[in-house]
Design a protein around this motif. Structure first.
Motif, mmCIF file in Angstrom:
data_model
loop_
_atom_site.group_PDB
_atom_site.id
_atom_site.type_symbol
_atom_site.label_atom_id
_atom_site.label_comp_id
_atom_site.label_asym_id
_atom_site.label_seq_id
_atom_site.Cartn_x
_atom_site.Cartn_y
_atom_site.Cartn_z
ATOM 1 N N CYS A 1 -3.041 -14.486 3.235
ATOM 2 C CA CYS A 1 -2.350 -14.288 1.963
ATOM 3 C C CYS A 1 -1.824 -12.859 1.930
ATOM 4 O O CYS A 1 -2.369 -11.958 2.551
ATOM 5 C CB CYS A 1 -3.309 -14.446 0.788
ATOM 6 S SG CYS A 1 -4.177 -16.003 0.741
ATOM 7 N N GLU A 2 -0.793 -12.673 1.125
ATOM 8 C CA GLU A 2 -0.287 -11.328 0.947
ATOM 9 C C GLU A 2 -0.976 -10.672 -0.242
ATOM 10 O O GLU A 2 -1.331 -11.341 -1.217
ATOM 11 C CB GLU A 2 1.218 -11.393 0.683
ATOM 12 C CG GLU A 2 2.024 -10.666 1.710
ATOM 13 C CD GLU A 2 3.507 -10.822 1.452
ATOM 14 O OE1 GLU A 2 4.115 -9.847 0.991
ATOM 15 O OE2 GLU A 2 4.051 -11.919 1.703
ATOM 16 N N MET A 3 -1.139 -9.373 -0.137
ATOM 17 C CA MET A 3 -1.739 -8.634 -1.232
ATOM 18 C C MET A 3 -0.912 -8.839 -2.505
ATOM 19 O O MET A 3 0.309 -8.897 -2.446
ATOM 20 C CB MET A 3 -1.737 -7.154 -0.855
ATOM 21 C CG MET A 3 -2.882 -6.376 -1.423
ATOM 22 S SD MET A 3 -2.812 -4.681 -0.843
ATOM 23 C CE MET A 3 -3.987 -4.750 0.481
ATOM 24 N N GLY A 4 -1.582 -9.004 -3.621
ATOM 25 C CA GLY A 4 -0.865 -9.182 -4.880
ATOM 26 C C GLY A 4 -0.308 -10.582 -5.073
ATOM 27 O O GLY A 4 0.457 -10.820 -6.006
ATOM 28 N N LYS A 5 -0.643 -11.523 -4.192
ATOM 29 C CA LYS A 5 -0.070 -12.866 -4.314
ATOM 30 C C LYS A 5 -1.110 -13.982 -4.351
ATOM 31 O O LYS A 5 -0.760 -15.150 -4.246
ATOM 32 C CB LYS A 5 0.909 -13.109 -3.169
ATOM 33 C CG LYS A 5 2.121 -12.185 -3.262
ATOM 34 C CD LYS A 5 3.248 -12.630 -2.383
ATOM 35 C CE LYS A 5 4.437 -11.682 -2.590
ATOM 36 N NZ LYS A 5 5.512 -11.931 -1.649
ATOM 37 N N LEU B 1 -9.745 -6.870 -5.108
ATOM 38 C CA LEU B 1 -9.027 -7.270 -6.327
ATOM 39 C C LEU B 1 -7.506 -7.140 -6.191
ATOM 40 O O LEU B 1 -6.753 -7.917 -6.779
ATOM 41 C CB LEU B 1 -9.532 -6.439 -7.516
ATOM 42 C CG LEU B 1 -9.035 -6.854 -8.891
ATOM 43 C CD1 LEU B 1 -9.436 -8.292 -9.215
ATOM 44 C CD2 LEU B 1 -9.566 -5.902 -9.973
ATOM 45 N N ALA B 2 -7.053 -6.172 -5.383
ATOM 46 C CA ALA B 2 -5.608 -5.962 -5.235
ATOM 47 C C ALA B 2 -4.908 -7.180 -4.636
ATOM 48 O O ALA B 2 -3.692 -7.309 -4.730
ATOM 49 C CB ALA B 2 -5.333 -4.732 -4.374
ATOM 50 N N TYR B 3 -5.656 -8.076 -4.006
ATOM 51 C CA TYR B 3 -5.037 -9.295 -3.466
ATOM 52 C C TYR B 3 -4.642 -10.256 -4.575
ATOM 53 O O TYR B 3 -3.715 -11.046 -4.436
ATOM 54 C CB TYR B 3 -5.980 -10.001 -2.476
ATOM 55 C CG TYR B 3 -5.839 -9.438 -1.092
ATOM 56 C CD1 TYR B 3 -6.509 -8.267 -0.730
ATOM 57 C CD2 TYR B 3 -4.996 -10.039 -0.156
ATOM 58 C CE1 TYR B 3 -6.347 -7.721 0.533
ATOM 59 C CE2 TYR B 3 -4.830 -9.497 1.107
ATOM 60 C CZ TYR B 3 -5.506 -8.344 1.449
ATOM 61 O OH TYR B 3 -5.334 -7.808 2.698
ATOM 62 N N LEU B 4 -5.371 -10.202 -5.696
ATOM 63 C CA LEU B 4 -5.077 -11.124 -6.800
ATOM 64 C C LEU B 4 -3.748 -10.741 -7.435
ATOM 65 O O LEU B 4 -3.466 -9.570 -7.665
ATOM 66 C CB LEU B 4 -6.198 -11.043 -7.851
ATOM 67 C CG LEU B 4 -6.096 -12.048 -9.001
ATOM 68 C CD1 LEU B 4 -6.306 -13.475 -8.495
ATOM 69 C CD2 LEU B 4 -7.105 -11.720 -10.093
ATOM 70 N N PRO C 1 -1.196 -10.168 -10.414
ATOM 71 C CA PRO C 1 -1.422 -9.845 -11.816
ATOM 72 C C PRO C 1 -1.337 -11.143 -12.622
ATOM 73 O O PRO C 1 -0.409 -11.930 -12.450
ATOM 74 C CB PRO C 1 -0.266 -8.903 -12.157
ATOM 75 C CG PRO C 1 0.148 -8.316 -10.835
ATOM 76 C CD PRO C 1 -0.092 -9.396 -9.822
#
Ligand SMILES: Cc1ncc(C[n+]2csc(CCOP(=O)(O)OP(=O)(O)O)c2C)c(N)n1
Ligand code: SF4
Ligand code: SF4
Lengths: 200, 590
Positions: A66-70, A86-89, A91
């Motif tokens: 997965c991409e970070m933030g996605k 958490l930065a992978y989740l 917003p």
């Protein structure tokens, strides 16, 4: 190429069964007719290191990571690991948070500090649109086996996906030993039933 | 119905479907599961070999004799086996030979991140690289066919992400492959200079033919798209690039050596600008540039570490190939406590490194779980190189007149893998090196495989070899065995050994908690006796942490032993100077 994917990230500590839980999520996707990829790193056999596993469902999935933030759904099996990844989740995404503290040795011999629960909850709520927070170990212990805690978390996760309960149960039962099938089933259902929404 | 398989499971399945008869490996992340899965197929002879070179020689022998054979190893394993790769390139084979090299960009569990595509070019053999599990399976079969068609070993390169990622795979049946008769032919199989000279032109000719094959095969395929960006990619990097550039034109290379020059030129002529997205070295990029084609790769995408979709995207955005997108990636979560890998609670290696640290000797260590003795708080180790390096490096430091005493430390699996020749050297030259074998009777680091010391084979029971007897047999006069839990004896024995003027071997029985249990239940802190002195914090046991309770006088946190993590080894009890730890009850044998 138009593609829609659902991205999951599971994060925990070596010994918590992160890989098995992610195998289950991946297989459920495959069962429902989707293309699935999953990636994790194993091979460090010692217990107690940070472990993550990425799972992606879609019509056609290219990258196994997965991409970070996605990430749409973040299953955090431990509170410090929830912060670490958490930065992978994305917003506004959904986090299923197991309220377990597993203290790393860097906080014992060194200067590192384990984060306070209020800090974890505030940071996580700042990012996620939906926070499901539960003590999966206590629930599974009450139902007879603390090692079935992941089924509780998967149960909570499943309420936010369209997949039928039977699909989940079939895959879980296939992946756990015969004598633990019933307790895992009960744990999954307990995870589904509770209202774990965390309100800021 | 498709099955979800890791790349390693798919390779094992591919070997079975291709009619493989013999498979050998030495464990090593990320390759280990290949042989573990091959072992599930009863019609393949499979084994854990003592090291990668032995595994490859064995596979070569089987292929000479007329059966399809495979050897699997991690990237650095191919360094060990490289001699055999080179001669087999010259001899060619009889039945097919496939060698799997599993690289580890990012060094998830390795001492370096070398790019083994260079080996294909160096040894003049073809190399395939799959991008997912389906291809991993299919390429094994293809590799066997190529091996027989072109009389060459064929390398398949995977990386951690293709080895360990799972994706859907369509299964087929096992091919019926006949054993080929062996015909004695020393001018082909016996590489004395005169014969080898005749084989070299054959090798060059073979590579020319393989180049032609690479031009025609659809494993190298042009996937037309937007003409403004043309991307050449292979392996996991292809999938990341596909994700990040969904509309670009692609040249996907399934064969990474030899390269299809004609196809590359054709692709370059169809697109405005050529980019190579590849992990680690600019291997394809440099070859494309040599064709006189303007290409960019490492000026944009990093040479260090493994790639990921976000690293490919960030690099592309920075180079202006893609617009920046708001993905909300960045996030401040405050300071994060580290969680590095640690020796398990109750691991016997901890006792040994606790003593070595206390003795302040220079420690030349080796590869295995015990390498974690270098990490704080134990912090006991000076050098770690590659499998078996400990003894040689310790000898060199000793001979060069090191100011402190020094010892070599290596595990049981490592001892049999590459320690033996070094120990022979020490005896032969009478170099006074202290060799400590931390013998936990398992290959712990890679997931608890058997080894010649434990006698447990890939399939169960083999014959175990006694390390102390080996040392004596080699002519070491001073050989001592001791249990890691007898801390005082361990210290005394090492102190004596470092004073000797001849080589010595100390075999320390050190428990791996995955193999053996300690004979006590969990230990507990006696809170009223603990004054928070921090001594037990310094052994780095993950079951011990700071409790909430402070000592009234020192205002320091008292210790806490987490009962669900403690396995009752007793090291903390031995270390505590205030008798503030209560031993667990002795376990009653079931
Ligand atoms: C050439 C090579 N092959 C394989 C490996 C993978 N590997 C790392 S440590 C290890 C063996 C560890 O076993 P042992 O020496 O018994 O120590 P333990 O982990 O049990 O403490 C292996 C096979 C490697 N690093 N290098
Ligand atoms: S896996 Fe075994 S050898 Fe490795 S750290 Fe754990 S107990 Fe020690
Ligand atoms: S006895 Fe002490 S050192 Fe051993 S596992 Fe338990 S807490 Fe750790």
């Amino acid at each position: 190429m138009e593609t829609t994917t659902t991205n999951f990230l599971l994060a925990g500590v070596g010994g918590q069964g992160t890989l098995l839980a992610s195998d289950i999520v991946a297989e459920v996707g495959l069962h429902t007719g989707l293309d699935v990829k999953k990636s994790e790193v194993h091979g460090m056999s010692q217990r107690g290191g940070a472990v993550t596993s990425h799972v992606r469902w879609g019509t056609r999935v290219a990258s196994p990571l997965c991409e970070m933030g996605k990430v749409d759904f973040f299953i955090a099996q431990e509170m410090l690991e929830a912060l670490r990844w958490l930065a992978y989740l994305k917003p506004g995404g959904t986090i299923v948070l197991n309220k377990q503290r597993w203290v790393p040795i860097s906080t014992t011999y060194g200067q590192d500090i384990y984060p306070a629960e209020e800090h974890v909850m505030a940071t996580v709520s700042g990012r996620a649109g939906k926070v499901l927070a539960l003590d999966a170990i206590a629930i599974s212990e009450e139902l007879g086996n603390r090692r079935a805690a992941n089924s509780v978390l998967l149960g909570a996760l499943s309420t936010h996906l369209d997949t039928a309960v039977e699909e989940w149960l079939a895959v879980i039962e296939k992946n756990v030993p015969q004598k633990h099938k019933e307790v895992n089933r009960q744990c999954f259902l307990a995870g589904r039933e509770g209202d774990w929404s965390y309100k800021k | 119905m498709k099955t979800l398989m890791s790349g390693n499971e798919a390779i094992a399945r591919g070997a079975w479907e291709a009619g493989t008869k013999v498979a050998a490996a030495y464990p090593g992340t990320p390759s280990t599961e290949i042989l573990q899965n091959v072992a599930l197929y009863k019609d393949i002879y499979s084994e854990w070999s003592a090291n990668e070179k032995v595994a490859l020689d064995l596979a070569i022998g089987a292929a000479y004799a007329g059966q399809r054979a495979m050897a699997a190893m991690k990237h650095v394993g191919l360094n060990v086996a490289s001699e055999s790769l080179f001669y087999s390139s010259y001899t060619g084979l009889n039945a097919g030979l496939v060698i799997i090299s599993a690289d580890d960009p990012g060094m998830h569990s390795s001492q370096n991140e070398q790019d083994n595509r260079h080996f294909a070019r160096f040894a003049k053999v073809p190399m395939l690289e799959p991008t997912d599990s389906q291809e991993a399976k299919d390429y094994v079969r293809l590799a066997f066919d190529l091996s027989e068609q072109f009389d060459t070993p064929v390398l398949i390169r995977t990386t951690t992400r293709t080895s360990h990622a799972k994706s859907a795979v369509e299964l087929t049946d096992r091919a019926g492959v006949e054993k080929r008769p062996y015909v004695k032919n020393p001018s082909k199989y016996a590489m004395i200079p005169g014969f080898a000279k005749m084989r070299h032109p054959v090798v060059e000719e073979r590579m020319k033919k393989l180049k032609q094959w690479a031009e025609e095969s659809d494993v190298n395929s042009i996937e037309p798209g937007d003409h403004s960006i043309g991307i050449i990619a292979c392996g996991a990097a292809y999938q990341y690039a596909r994700e990040v550039f969904p509309t670009a034109s692609f040249l996907k290379l399934g064969m990474v050596w030899p390269l299809p020059e004609g196809k590359i030129r054709e692709f370059a002529s169809q697109v405005e600008k050529v980019y190579v997205v590849e992990e680690l070295d600019p291997f394809i990029e440099e070859n494309v540039r040599q064709l006189g084609i303007a290409v960019e790769g490492k000026s944009i995408f990093p040479i260090l570490d493994e790639l990921s979709p976000e690293r490919v995207r960030q690099s592309a955005v920075k180079a202006g190939l893609l617009p920046a997108e708001a993905n909300g990636g960045a996030l401040d979560v405050g300071p994060l406590a580290k969680r590095p890998p640690v020796l398990c609670a109750g691991c016997g290696h901890r006792d040994v490194f606790w003593i070595l640290r206390k003795m302040k000797v220079t420690v030349n260590s080796d590869i295995g779980c015990y390498a974690l003795g270098v990490m704080p708080p134990l912090d006991a180790t000076d050098t770690i190189g590659c499998m078996g390096a400990s003894i040689g490096v310790a000898m060199g430091m000793r001979i060069a007149g090191l100011e402190t005493s020094n010892v070599a430390v290596l595990g049981d699996s490592t001892f049999f893998h590459a320690g033996l020749p070094a120990l022979a050297d020490a005896v032969y030259n009478q170099t006074p090196v202290v060799t400590i074998v931390v013998d936990n009777r398992t290959t712990g680091m890679t997931g608890h495989q058997g080894n010649p010391g434990s006698g447990r084979t890939l399939h169960g029971k083999g014959k175990d070899i006694d390390i102390a007897a080996v040392a004596r047999g080699m002519g070491v006069n001073h050989v001592v065995s001791v249990d890691a839990r007898d801390l005082k004896d361990v210290e005394k024995i090492i102190r004596e050994a470092v004073k000797l003027n001849e080589p010595s071997v100390i075999v320390i029985h050190s428990i791996c908690v995955f193999e053996e249990h300690h004979n006590r239940e969990e230990y507990t802190i006696i809170a009223e006796d603990c004054n928070g002195c921090t001594l037990c914090f310094r052994i780095g046991c993950p079951a011990i942490s700071k409790s909430e309770e402070l000592d009234a006088k020192s205002q320091r946190p008292k210790a806490w032993i987490e009962p669900s993590l403690c396995v009752g080894c007793g090291l903390c009890f031995d270390v505590c100077a205030h008798q503030a730890i209560e031993p667990g009850r002795e376990k009653v044998p079931a």
